[in-house]
Scaffold this active site. Structure first.
Site, PDB file in Angstrom:
ATOM      1  N   LYS A 229       2.823  29.597  17.559  1.00 51.71           N
ATOM      2  CA  LYS A 229       4.361  29.423  19.455  1.00 51.71           C
ATOM      3  C   LYS A 229       5.185  30.981  18.983  1.00 51.71           C
ATOM      4  O   LYS A 229       5.442  30.911  18.450  1.00 51.71           O
ATOM      5  CB  LYS A 229       5.294  28.396  18.377  1.00 51.71           C
ATOM      6  CG  LYS A 229       6.618  28.325  19.200  1.00 51.71           C
ATOM      7  CD  LYS A 229       7.113  27.148  17.942  1.00 51.71           C
ATOM      8  CE  LYS A 229       8.844  27.384  18.518  1.00 51.71           C
ATOM      9  NZ  LYS A 229       9.536  26.303  17.604  1.00 51.71           N
ATOM     10  N   ASP A 234      15.298  31.594  21.335  1.00 52.63           N
ATOM     11  CA  ASP A 234      15.512  29.688  21.401  1.00 52.63           C
ATOM     12  C   ASP A 234      17.262  30.028  20.847  1.00 52.63           C
ATOM     13  O   ASP A 234      17.346  29.618  20.276  1.00 52.63           O
ATOM     14  CB  ASP A 234      14.406  28.696  20.302  1.00 52.63           C
ATOM     15  CG  ASP A 234      14.271  27.514  21.168  1.00 52.63           C
ATOM     16  OD1 ASP A 234      15.648  26.739  21.961  1.00 52.63           O
ATOM     17  OD2 ASP A 234      14.236  26.716  20.157  1.00 52.63           O
ATOM     18  N   LYS A 241      21.701  25.267  21.794  1.00 53.65           N
ATOM     19  CA  LYS A 241      22.263  24.769  20.472  1.00 53.65           C
ATOM     20  C   LYS A 241      23.792  25.333  19.556  1.00 53.65           C
ATOM     21  O   LYS A 241      24.239  26.140  20.593  1.00 53.65           O
ATOM     22  CB  LYS A 241      21.193  25.668  19.161  1.00 53.65           C
ATOM     23  CG  LYS A 241      20.398  24.764  19.064  1.00 53.65           C
ATOM     24  CD  LYS A 241      18.897  26.504  18.899  1.00 53.65           C
ATOM     25  CE  LYS A 241      17.650  25.567  18.701  1.00 53.65           C
ATOM     26  NZ  LYS A 241      17.354  25.376  17.515  1.00 53.65           N
ATOM     27  N   ASP A 252      11.905  31.967  15.734  1.00 59.01           N
ATOM     28  CA  ASP A 252      10.852  31.197  16.271  1.00 59.01           C
ATOM     29  C   ASP A 252       9.835  31.303  17.472  1.00 59.01           C
ATOM     30  O   ASP A 252       9.051  30.859  17.506  1.00 59.01           O
ATOM     31  CB  ASP A 252      12.280  30.788  17.783  1.00 59.01           C
ATOM     32  CG  ASP A 252      11.734  28.902  17.368  1.00 59.01           C
ATOM     33  OD1 ASP A 252      11.565  28.534  16.325  1.00 59.01           O
ATOM     34  OD2 ASP A 252      12.244  28.310  18.386  1.00 59.01           O
ATOM     35  N   GLU A 313      10.914  22.172  22.499  1.00 63.87           N
ATOM     36  CA  GLU A 313      10.434  23.773  23.900  1.00 63.87           C
ATOM     37  C   GLU A 313       8.820  23.668  22.505  1.00 63.87           C
ATOM     38  O   GLU A 313       8.359  24.031  23.641  1.00 63.87           O
ATOM     39  CB  GLU A 313      10.746  24.456  24.085  1.00 63.87           C
ATOM     40  CG  GLU A 313      11.158  25.263  23.660  1.00 63.87           C
ATOM     41  CD  GLU A 313      11.566  25.602  22.472  1.00 63.87           C
ATOM     42  OE1 GLU A 313      11.488  26.614  21.216  1.00 63.87           O
ATOM     43  OE2 GLU A 313      12.888  25.393  22.048  1.00 63.87           O
ATOM     44  N   ARG A 315       7.163  22.340  20.965  1.00 64.72           N
ATOM     45  CA  ARG A 315       5.989  21.926  21.378  1.00 64.72           C
ATOM     46  C   ARG A 315       5.030  21.670  22.048  1.00 64.72           C
ATOM     47  O   ARG A 315       4.003  21.290  22.860  1.00 64.72           O
ATOM     48  CB  ARG A 315       5.880  19.995  19.887  1.00 64.72           C
ATOM     49  CG  ARG A 315       7.608  19.805  21.209  1.00 64.72           C
ATOM     50  CD  ARG A 315       7.592  18.265  21.307  1.00 64.72           C
ATOM     51  NE  ARG A 315       8.463  18.845  19.876  1.00 64.72           N
ATOM     52  CZ  ARG A 315       9.285  17.377  18.853  1.00 64.72           C
ATOM     53  NH1 ARG A 315       9.212  16.750  19.090  1.00 64.72           N
ATOM     54  NH2 ARG A 315      10.389  18.268  18.035  1.00 64.72           N
TER      55      ARG A 315
END
Length: 462
Positions: A229, A234, A241, A252, A313, A315
């Site tokens: 990933k 993010d 967030k 991330d 996001e 996944r």
């Protein structure tokens, strides 16, 4: 010779400062066997044979030696010499008895610093360790270099590491091993990897989304896929967030860092495999082009996904990447991702939540982690929780309305993109240490990397 390799050298009897290793069980016996001046020095420094304690001992003239506390003097851990490597003066050292074995890794990583943005860098001279097993130096250096690659990439500020820079990191590793890199972006990404494109759509053009693929190895060898990933930052998207949750989101892309480091180990060891590395690289930003809660995305696999939360996001991009990996019919898929906060709530920062769809693979992975002191914890792929992804308007949703079992449901989402019968393991890793330990400073770190490497080099011996 690399800079790291210079820190481990064969013991040919050259001058060196002696390091004695003592554990609590053997402390009293060791003390009784020392001259009075050494006993007094150890007592004055509060040395009791406890882990990571260090006491400097006087010699006959100007020489000196040191005694190090370890958990088990008969079975060295990778980290038992790390504190000494961090704090002893510049110089050359050898153990008083036996060889360092797995502790060579901690000796190397104890000297790691991420200081490229500091004007005043911490002065450090090399601490060289002599070993009676020179054949093990190359493996220790390779594992340390892979760990440092993860740390450096995760520690890098997001402003300095976007999708383009992550691509450059892949290309640099590929260049060392004559591997082929393919990058899909722009209109081709929109058409062929719609979930990756959607997640990265709000980023500025310089940080445009892409799928980075690396291929290496003899086509006659078994094919394996490693997926990581690569969310370079993010924000959470439109489901933004809070600031506290965004603070560490430079990390991330930690899954991509793990995947790239593992690929480098595979190529460096010339394992007999056909390697396929896939890194979907995006920035989940907030702008007019951002994908929205309630949107329905078409995936590369062809199934539709309703967006319940734009902060789920990772996944989505992994779903498209796993579909691409599966198209080449690999006999094994490993993916690494900083996927869920739920995994950290359940297991804390040290244990990657590990989901495996094959019992033999699960057993081998757990054994590999234990063998190299890189622990994993298996979590269930509990199929009844699939109902939490139900959607009235799409094939399924990307997020559940329930707060329960967040890491399990995320893994179940990924499993929808892995063909039944293909052995697959998913590592939900934190890629970060919130506080430091010897050889493992606060900041980015590799958690689950060496376990995955031990599995691969055992499964595909040279």
């Amino acid at each position: 010779m690399t800079e790291l390799a210079a820190l481990l050298q064969p013991d040919k009897g050259q001058p060196a400062t002696t390091l004695a290793l003592v554990d609590k069980a053997g402390f009293e016996t060791w003390m009784k066997g020392q001259p009075e001046r050494m006993r007094r020095a150890a007592e004055a420094q509060g040395f009791k044979g406890e882990g990571f304690q260090i006491a400097i001992l006087p010699g006959e003239r100007d020489e000196w030696s040191a005694v190090l506390g370890v958990a088990d003097a008969g079975k060295l851990s990778p980290w038992c010499l790390a504190k000494a490597a961090e704090s002893l003066p510049e110089g050359t050292y050898r153990l008083a008895a036996g060889g360092p074995g797995p502790a060579m890794l901690g000796w190397l990583l104890g000297q790691y610093r991420f200081d490229r943005f500091r004007e005043k860098k911490e002065p450090k001279g090399p601490r060289i360790l002599l070993t009676d097993a020179p054949a093990r130096i190359a493996d220790a250096v390779a594992e340390a270099e892979a760990t440092i690659l993860v740390r450096d990439l995760v520690n890098m500020p997001a402003g300095d590491l976007g999708p383009a820079e992550l691509q450059a990191a892949v290309e640099e590793v590929a260049g060392r091993f004559n591997a082929r890199v393919t990058v899909t972006q722009g209109a081709a990404l929109d058409q062929n990897y719609p979930m990756i494109a959607a997640v990265g759509a709000a980023a500025v053009p310089a940080r445009a989304p892409r799928l980075i693929e690396l291929e290496w190895g003899d086509t006659r060898h078994p094919r394996i896929a490693i997926v990581g990933k690569g969310v370079c930052f993010d924000s959470g998207g439109l489901d933004i967030k809070p600031s506290s949750g965004m603070r560490l989101m430079k990390k991330d892309m930690g899954g991509a860092a793990h995947a790239l480091a593992l690929a480098g180990l595979v190529m460096g060891a010339n394992l007999p495999v056909r390697l396929h590395l896939l890194i979907p690289a995006v920035e989940n930003a907030v702008a007019g082009a951002a994908f929205r809660p309630g949107d329905i995305l078409r995936s590369r696999k062809g199934v539709s996904v309703e967006i319940g939360n734009t902060d789920a996001e990772g996944r989505l991009i992994l779903g498209d990447a796993l579909t691409r990996a599966a198209e080449e019919k690999p006999e094994l898929i490993l993916d690494y991702a900083t996927l869920t906060g739920a995994a950290r709530v359940a297991l804390g920062p040290d244990l990657p939540a590990t989901f495996v769809n094959d019992e033999d693979l699960a057993a081998a992975l757990l054994a590999a982690g234990e063998a190299v002191a890189d622990p994993l914890w298996r979590m269930p792929l509990w199929k009844p929780y699939d109902e939490l992804f139900s959607s009235d308007v799409a094939d399924f949703a990307n997020a559940s309305d329930s707060a329960f079992a967040g890491s399990v449901t995320a893994a179940l989402f990924l499993q929808k993109f892995v063909p039944e019968g293909t052995p697959w393991a998913h590592f939900d890793t934190f890629a970060w240490r919130p506080s430091g330990k010897p050889g493992r400073p606060k900041g980015g770190d590799a958690l689950g990397l060496r376990a995955g490497w031990e599995l691969l080099r055992t499964r595909y011996p040279r």
